[in-house]
Design a protein around this motif. Structure first.
Motif, PDB file in Angstrom:
ATOM      1  N   LEU A 192      -6.025  -0.755   3.856  1.00 45.55           N
ATOM      2  CA  LEU A 192      -5.047  -1.605   4.535  1.00 45.55           C
ATOM      3  C   LEU A 192      -5.319  -3.098   4.375  1.00 45.55           C
ATOM      4  N   LEU A 200       0.845  -1.187   0.000  1.00 46.72           N
ATOM      5  CA  LEU A 200       0.000   0.000   0.000  1.00 46.72           C
ATOM      6  C   LEU A 200       0.881   1.238   0.000  1.00 46.72           C
ATOM      7  N   VAL A 241       3.540  -1.019   3.915  1.00 44.39           N
ATOM      8  CA  VAL A 241       2.934   0.287   3.649  1.00 44.39           C
ATOM      9  C   VAL A 241       4.011   1.352   3.562  1.00 44.39           C
ATOM     10  N   ALA A 257      -2.846  -0.214  11.073  1.00 42.80           N
ATOM     11  CA  ALA A 257      -1.981  -1.075  10.253  1.00 42.80           C
ATOM     12  C   ALA A 257      -1.578  -2.317  11.026  1.00 42.80           C
TER      13      ALA A 257
END
Length: 300
Positions: free
Chosen positions: A71, A25, A77, A96
């Protein structure tokens, strides 16, 4: 935490799509660094979600209901934080962790851990530092990037219009900065997202040499041909008042003026070794970046 210039570059394996089996992400996936991270990951065959208010995956820092869908199932990420108080980054990091993310790479900023670095106490211990504290304490694998001022501010950012118009007025005197290429930032971010060997690292990122604004404008002139734009060393109060006259809120004008202080004082001039440590090569020079930008018609 900083790193000495003669530190040994990290020895890391070549990245491969299999190193990130689940999606990566990218928060801020349409921004200066984010879109470059997305492009590099996809070139490697890594499944990537480009997340922003206008991106393929909707993500809005001011709308926490968009966080969990973005998420879901993500392995890693890249976080481009919202530079506001109170910082939403700690709450996002909590989500997260709950979502099962395993790795975080945070875009922070040079000097965030140095009191007075940005010329205003209002910027000390601000959102970037709070974001760093959140990822450090998350229990996940993490890497922090601390770049200085971007070279791309002159090619696609806040200084572009002034360069095109032929005059750039800033309250930085003869101060210098070692401007960093956003492509180098993206390359370090991708390495940290997809390779082993970067966990727990804080990469201070700069270009290979420090330049004053007039020097930068000379480099642009060489790249594009013709006379350089004129640099005007503005006075801080006059610069701030002009921003307000153009419609900027007074508090924002003060903060923007203060943010330029690391250039004025040459706090941005010392060279940092983060690119070499992360990638095993030197950072790109402004001359190379400007030559590419001129070929792409950055200044018309």
């Amino acid at each position: 935490m900083t790193h000495t210039p003669d530190a040994t570059p990290a020895q890391t394996p070549s990245p491969s799509p299999s190193s990130s089996p689940s999606p990566v992400l990218v928060i801020g996936g349409t921004g200066k660094t984010g879109r470059r991270v997305v492009a590099r990951l996809r070139e490697m065959g890594v499944e990537t979600r480009a997340a922003s208010r206008s991106g393929e995956t909707r993500f809005d820092w001011e709308d926490p209901t968009t966080w969990a869908p973005a998420l879901e199932g993500a392995e890693a990420v890249y976080i481009v934080p919202l530079d506001t108080e109170p910082s939403p980054t700690p709450a996002f990091v909590e989500q997260a962790v709950a979502a099962g993310v395993r790795r975080l790479v945070l875009l922070s900023a040079r000097g965030v851990d140095v009191p007075g670095y940005f010329g205003s106490p209002l910027l000390d211990e601000g959102p970037h530092l709070k974001g760093e504290e959140a990822v450090r304490s998350s229990g996940l694998a993490w890497t922090i990037l601390r770049p200085g001022w971007f070279i791309q501010n002159f090619t696609e950012g806040v200084f572009l219009d002034a360069v095109r118009d032929g005059e750039l007025a800033l309250p930085v005197g003869d101060g210098q900065a070692a401007y960093i290429d956003t492509d180098d930032i993206a390359a370090v971010a991708v390495a940290a997202l997809t390779e082993d060997g970067h966990d727990g690292e804080v990469y201070e990122l700069s270009g290979p040499r420090a330049l004053g604004i007039a020097d930068v404008l000379d480099e642009i002139a060489k790249a594009r041909g013709g006379a350089p734009a004129v640099y005007v060393a503005a006075e801080e109060t006059a610069f701030r008042d002009e921003l307000i006259a153009q419609g900027m809120a007074e508090v924002e004008a003060k903060l923007w003026t203060a943010a330029l202080d690391p250039i004025r004082t040459s706090r941005e001039a010392p060279l940092k070794d983060g690119v070499r440590r992360a990638l095993g090569r030197p950072p790109r020079d402004v001359a190379d970046v400007f030559r590419d930008a001129a070929a792409e018609g950055a200044w018309g």
